[in-house]
Design a protein around this motif. Structure first.
Motif, mmCIF file in Angstrom:
data_model
loop_
_atom_site.group_PDB
_atom_site.id
_atom_site.type_symbol
_atom_site.label_atom_id
_atom_site.label_comp_id
_atom_site.label_asym_id
_atom_site.label_seq_id
_atom_site.Cartn_x
_atom_site.Cartn_y
_atom_site.Cartn_z
ATOM 1 N N GLY A 9 1.014 -1.343 -0.244
ATOM 2 C CA GLY A 9 0.421 -0.146 -0.019
ATOM 3 C C GLY A 9 0.953 1.535 -0.356
ATOM 4 N N LEU A 18 -0.302 0.901 -8.351
ATOM 5 C CA LEU A 18 -0.341 0.510 -7.021
ATOM 6 C C LEU A 18 -0.029 -1.611 -7.178
ATOM 7 C CD1 LEU A 18 -0.851 2.140 -4.373
ATOM 8 C CD2 LEU A 18 1.087 1.748 -4.894
ATOM 9 N N VAL A 120 -4.165 2.533 1.295
ATOM 10 C CA VAL A 120 -3.843 2.741 -0.720
ATOM 11 C C VAL A 120 -4.216 5.046 -0.153
ATOM 12 C CG1 VAL A 120 -4.450 2.438 -2.462
ATOM 13 C CG2 VAL A 120 -3.844 0.679 -0.804
#
Length: 124
Positions: A9, A18, A120
């Protein structure tokens, strides 16, 4: 007992990418599904994606289709969530989950083992 640990994250700008990873250890069993859920502040935990033991079947919530990809490497006891074209509304704590069944449920109540979550954050 089964341990589930997420990583990957972080903070990213809108449009960025990501990759989350999830590794299981401890007491293991065969043919388990792996999945990802997320929870934003003030909201319930929601299903994101899941993948079958073989990796041959996966499904996603509508809001991430075409942007997120789930995959797994059974030799490494790890699954991955590649997240592309991230949006601010993707901001949440992401949780990895394990289901000893086929992983077909979108309800978190049907998944037995959980990681601690990874944050995140997508900035606009």
């Amino acid at each position: 007992q089964v341990q589930v640990v997420e990583s990957g994250g972080g903070l990213v700008q809108a449009g960025g990418s990501l990759r989350l990873s999830c590794t299981t250890s401890g007491r293991t069993f065969s043919n388990y599904a792996m999945g990802w859920f997320r929870q934003a502040p003030g909201r319930e935990r929601e299903f994101v994606a899941a993948v079958s033991w073989s990796g041959g079947y996966s499904f996603y919530t509508d809001s991430v289709k075409g942007r997120f990809t789930i995959s797994r490497d059974n030799a490494m006891n790890t699954d991955y969530l590649q997240m592309n074209s991230l949006k601010p509304e993707d901001t949440a704590v992401y949780y990895c989950a394990v289901d000893r069944g086929i992983g077909s449920s979108r309800s978190p109540l049907d998944w037995q083992y959980w990681g601690q979550g990874t944050q995140v954050t997508v900035s606009s």
